[in-house]
Enzyme design. Structure first.
Site, short mmCIF file in Angstrom:
data_model
loop_
_atom_site.label_atom_id
_atom_site.label_comp_id
_atom_site.label_asym_id
_atom_site.label_seq_id
_atom_site.Cartn_x
_atom_site.Cartn_y
_atom_site.Cartn_z
N THR A 138 0.82 -1.22 0.00
CA THR A 138 0.00 0.00 0.00
C THR A 138 0.85 1.27 0.00
OG1 THR A 138 -1.60 -1.24 1.28
CG2 THR A 138 -1.87 1.14 1.27
N GLY A 177 2.60 -3.25 8.19
CA GLY A 177 2.87 -3.62 9.57
C GLY A 177 4.32 -4.08 9.72
N GLU A 418 -5.74 -6.25 4.36
CA GLU A 418 -5.80 -7.51 3.57
C GLU A 418 -6.96 -7.51 2.59
OE1 GLU A 418 -3.70 -10.23 3.61
OE2 GLU A 418 -2.60 -8.64 4.58
C1 LIG Z 1 -4.08 -1.68 10.49
C2 LIG Z 1 -3.71 -1.77 9.05
C3 LIG Z 1 -2.65 -2.58 8.68
C4 LIG Z 1 -2.24 -2.63 7.34
N1 LIG Z 1 -1.16 -3.41 7.00
C5 LIG Z 1 -0.70 -3.38 5.73
C6 LIG Z 1 0.46 -4.13 5.35
O1 LIG Z 1 1.06 -4.85 6.16
N2 LIG Z 1 0.91 -4.00 4.07
C7 LIG Z 1 0.28 -3.22 3.16
O2 LIG Z 1 0.75 -3.14 2.02
N3 LIG Z 1 -0.85 -2.53 3.47
C8 LIG Z 1 -1.35 -2.59 4.73
N4 LIG Z 1 -2.49 -1.89 5.06
C9 LIG Z 1 -3.19 -1.13 4.05
C10 LIG Z 1 -4.47 -1.83 3.63
O3 LIG Z 1 -4.16 -3.02 2.95
C11 LIG Z 1 -5.29 -0.87 2.78
O4 LIG Z 1 -5.62 0.25 3.58
C12 LIG Z 1 -6.55 -1.57 2.30
O5 LIG Z 1 -6.22 -2.50 1.29
C13 LIG Z 1 -7.59 -0.60 1.77
O6 LIG Z 1 -7.07 0.16 0.76
P1 LIG Z 1 -7.22 1.75 0.75
O7 LIG Z 1 -6.69 2.27 2.03
O8 LIG Z 1 -6.64 2.18 -0.53
O9 LIG Z 1 -8.77 1.99 0.75
P2 LIG Z 1 -9.59 2.58 -0.46
O10 LIG Z 1 -9.58 1.59 -1.57
O11 LIG Z 1 -9.16 3.96 -0.76
O12 LIG Z 1 -11.03 2.58 0.20
C14 LIG Z 1 -11.76 3.77 0.52
C15 LIG Z 1 -13.24 3.51 0.21
O13 LIG Z 1 -13.41 3.36 -1.19
C16 LIG Z 1 -14.17 2.20 -1.47
N5 LIG Z 1 -13.74 1.64 -2.76
C17 LIG Z 1 -12.47 1.49 -3.21
N6 LIG Z 1 -12.47 0.94 -4.43
C18 LIG Z 1 -13.75 0.71 -4.76
C19 LIG Z 1 -14.41 0.13 -5.89
N7 LIG Z 1 -13.73 -0.36 -6.93
N8 LIG Z 1 -15.75 0.04 -5.88
C20 LIG Z 1 -16.46 0.48 -4.82
N9 LIG Z 1 -15.90 1.04 -3.73
C21 LIG Z 1 -14.56 1.15 -3.69
C22 LIG Z 1 -13.91 1.27 -0.32
O14 LIG Z 1 -14.99 0.35 -0.14
C23 LIG Z 1 -13.79 2.25 0.86
O15 LIG Z 1 -15.07 2.51 1.35
C24 LIG Z 1 -2.93 -1.86 6.38
C25 LIG Z 1 -4.03 -1.08 6.76
C26 LIG Z 1 -4.42 -1.04 8.07
C27 LIG Z 1 -5.61 -0.19 8.46
#
Ligand SMILES: Cc1cc2nc3c(=O)[nH]c(=O)nc-3n(C[C@H](O)[C@H](O)[C@H](O)COP(=O)(O)OP(=O)(O)OC[C@H]3O[C@@H](n4cnc5c(N)ncnc54)[C@H](O)[C@@H]3O)c2cc1C
Length: 647
Positions: A138, A177, A418
């Site tokens: 991410t 993480g 995930e």
């Molecule tokens: C505690 C924690 C630990 C983590 N650990 C890791 C790690 O070890 N390694 C790593 O790489 N990442 C890690 N992450 C990141 C995590 O994998 C991402 O935050 C997660 O995959 C969601 O992606 P985003 O933040 O881009 O959310 P977004 O995709 O931006 O989501 C925001 C909103 O948009 C909506 N949305 C997005 N795309 C669509 C679509 N196509 N259609 C409809 N709705 C949509 C979602 O439903 C959500 O409501 C971690 C996150 C957290 C909170």
């Protein structure tokens, strides 16, 4: 006997089935159970890592240091090469488990995506913890949309290596993480640029800190992103590269290679799903067990907690109230279903894992769909359950000494990490529509756990009110409806992606969740069939309660279809109440079958021998360091001599 101990003992005496028979089923196999019990014992018996009663008064730094100490000691006792050995720890620790990302995400990715030579090179170093590696996918600007990640790995043909670079702030890796402090390596997902062309996003094993000093290497900017909701001990981090050179061998090369200056692909692109499968499988396997912890606390407490008197002028345990049973027992039933689903999924993922290693990708997509459905459904459900358990314990549920708020905090991130849940559900819906298309031309391609699509006519014609049949009917109706809506919209000339994003999104989420519920029902039934006769009846009651609750929570599809009358729905409500009455006397046995120790539950209000008030008061007077250290000086200054002096 202490009065609350007696209340629990009487409740235990009312249980009519042998709890140990359920314990066997809930842990799946002896090895998992033994490891789980051993982990509980180690945590409870080692003073330096024992779950600490004053933990929630500590600062984040102290909590992090303690969690590393736990890891070191668990490492001495358990075989970390085997996830059945370390995974149970995830539900027993205060705080998150350091190195869970390294073992649960990075190692599987290395296994699936690296060559055997690469795995042999780095794999053993993970076991000795010479390498701890974050999974750095991410970025600040993109998470779900992996193909739009912006970190670049540019192949340099002169030096036959890569230049890793973070071109903008939004390309900074953010969230991984164990990146903040712990990792000395990271599996970095970056856009591979070869001869000026973008070859897509691929994983690179990258050293980021010095092995002996643990200082960041030149060209690497790395650190912790700060406090979050829960997850206080997880050092989620940021990572940026400034034209940082990494060797050719950094690219995990089982499916993409650069050899003799040529780029080539081998095998199935979708293999990248496979590595995420292990971590999603762990989420499904572990976290419903944390819901089981919150249910254990809430049910024990509801037996010992007495409020108001009955017609015999005796005080009632709050579990006597139908409303309290309604808060807890359907959730307990669902918890059983989810735990069975988690065990079955472990087998499916294992089978898929062995196939993939032999380049057989035939079960990859179905495994991905099942995992995504259950990951999304169970992770949200676990958080909701912790919240309901908290509510069911009144004021004491709100305090950390109940053990429940920490479960809420430490499971809440699973909804997002995930694979964000709704994004997961959309992928499930896509697969369901694909399977529906197989029916006419390739029915043999329909996988076992999706074969409801092969019986659509029979399902629609079946007038039975059998609960499994109704779950199947709801799923079938919703799937047909959304497929038809897409088709109708396409016939008006609308583009598929537009329909997907703007017309049917909410329906897609719904059908995906219906699939998760139906899958869980199927597996629940399989477990009942294989259970010892002494527990079949209680398990069937639990499965019925689970199914009824699912139907009552989402009745619209069945009502709109006219297949179920309002009268029949009223009858379902009555049946549910009957089941609550039947299961109430079994509730304690059903939670105690999990065999959580008091220390693992980290609770004052849900201990095996009851005594909630004594433990709470002991905690407040003897363990709460805020009291032990005395009133802070600033308060003394305010309320003591200085105020008097002013007066
Ligand atoms: C505690 C924690 C630990 C983590 N650990 C890791 C790690 O070890 N390694 C790593 O790489 N990442 C890690 N992450 C990141 C995590 O994998 C991402 O935050 C997660 O995959 C969601 O992606 P985003 O933040 O881009 O959310 P977004 O995709 O931006 O989501 C925001 C909103 O948009 C909506 N949305 C997005 N795309 C669509 C679509 N196509 N259609 C409809 N709705 C949509 C979602 O439903 C959500 O409501 C971690 C996150 C957290 C909170």
């Amino acid at each position: 006997m202490h009065p609350t101990t007696q209340l629990l003992q009487e409740a235990r005496d009312r249980v009519t089935f042998p709890t140990q028979e359920l314990t066997k089923l809930l842990y799946g196999n002896e090895e998992i159970y033994e490891t789980f019990m051993k982990a509980q014992k180690v945590i409870a018996s080692e003073p330096s890592i024992r779950n600490h009663p004053d933990y929630h008064n500590w600062g984040r730094k102290e909590q992090i240091i303690k969690s590393y100490e736990k890891l070191r000691i668990m490492h001495q006792h358990l075989n970390l090469a085997n996830s059945a050995h370390w995974a149970p720890m995830l539900s027993l620790f205060q705080g998150t488990t350091p190195s869970a990302v390294s073992f649960g995400m990075t190692v599987p990715a290395l296994r699936f995506l690296g060559t055997d030579e690469q795995f042999n090179l780095w794999g053993p170093k993970f076991l000795t913890m010479e390498i701890v590696a974050a999974y750095a996918q991410t970025e600040i600007g993109h998470g779900s949309d992996v193909q739009n990640l912006e970190t670049t790995a540019t192949y340099d043909s002169q030096t036959n290596d890569f230049v890793l670079h973070t071109p903008s702030v939004q390309a900074v890796k953010f969230w991984p993480g164990e990146l903040g402090f712990l990792s000395n390596y990271a599996l970095v997902y970056a856009k591979l640029i070869f001869n000026g062309k973008n070859k897509g996003v691929h994983p690179f094993m990258v050293q980021i800190r010095d092995i002996s000093t643990h200082k960041p290497l030149k060209g690497v900017v790395v650190g912790d992103i700060g406090p979050k909701l829960g997850y206080s001990t997880k050092d989620n981090g940021f990572l940026a590269f400034e034209n940082y050179r990494i060797p050719l061998n950094s690219l995990l090369a089982r499916y993409v290679r650069i050899e003799n200056g040529q780029f080539s692909r081998h095998g199935n692109e979708k293999i990248s799903y496979a590595s995420m499968m292990v971590s999603r499988q762990l989420i499904i396997f572990i976290y419903p067990r944390m819901a089981a912890q919150s249910l254990t606390v809430a049910i024990r407490y509801s037996i010992t907690r007495q409020q108001f008197t009955n017609d015999k002028r005796e005080e009632n345990s709050v579990l006597e109230y139908q409303t309290q049973q309604d808060k807890l027992l359907p959730r307990l039933a669902t918890c059983y279903g989810m735990i069975f689903a988690g065990l079955r999924i472990m087998e499916l993922v294992d089978d898929n894992f062995h196939r993939v290693l032999k380049k057989d990708f035939s079960t990859l997509q179905q495994s991905h769909a099942i995992l995504s459905a259950l990951k999304a459904w169970s992770s949200q459900w676990v958080v909701d359950t912790a919240e309901w358990c908290r509510l069911s314990c009144g004021g004491h549920g709100y305090a950390h000494y109940s053990g429940i708020p920490a479960i809420y905090f430490d499971t809440a991130p699973n909804v997002t990490l995930e694979g964000e849940n709704q994004v997961m559900y959309l992928q499930v819906a896509r697969y369901l529509l694909k399977v529906l298309q197989y029916v006419e031309k390739n029915p043999e391609k329909v996988p076992f756990y999706f074969n409801f699509v092969l019986h659509i006519k029979e399902t629609l014609a079946n007038q039975s009110t059998d609960l499994g049949q109704l779950l199947k009917l709801t799923l079938t109706l919703q799937l047909i409806s959304v497929a038809k809506k897409i088709k109708d919209n396409m016939s008006t000339g609308k583009n598929f992606q537009q329909i997907w994003n703007e017309v049917v999104g909410v329906q897609l989420l719904s059908v995906a969740q219906r699939y998760a519920e139906y899958f869980t029902y199927l597996v629940f039934q399989e477990y009942i069939s294989s259970a010892n006769p002494s527990v079949k009846e209680v398990l069937q009651q639990m499965c019925d309660l689970y199914s009824l609750q699912v139907i009552l929570d989402n009745p619209n599809t069945l009502i709109e279809s006219g297949r179920i009358t309002v009268e029949q729905f009223k009858q379902f409500n009555e049946t549910k109440i009957e089941l609550l009455n039947k299961l109430k006397p079994q509730a304690l046995g059903l939670v105690e079958a999990f065999n959580f120790s008091d220390n693992a539950l980290r609770t004052c209000i849900g201990c095996h021998d009851g005594k909630p008030y004594e433990y709470i008061y002991d905690w407040a007077t003897k363990e709460n360091s805020v009291n032990i250290k005395g009133v802070p000086q600033a308060v003394n200054d305010l309320m003591g001599t200085k105020i008097k002096a002013r007066l």
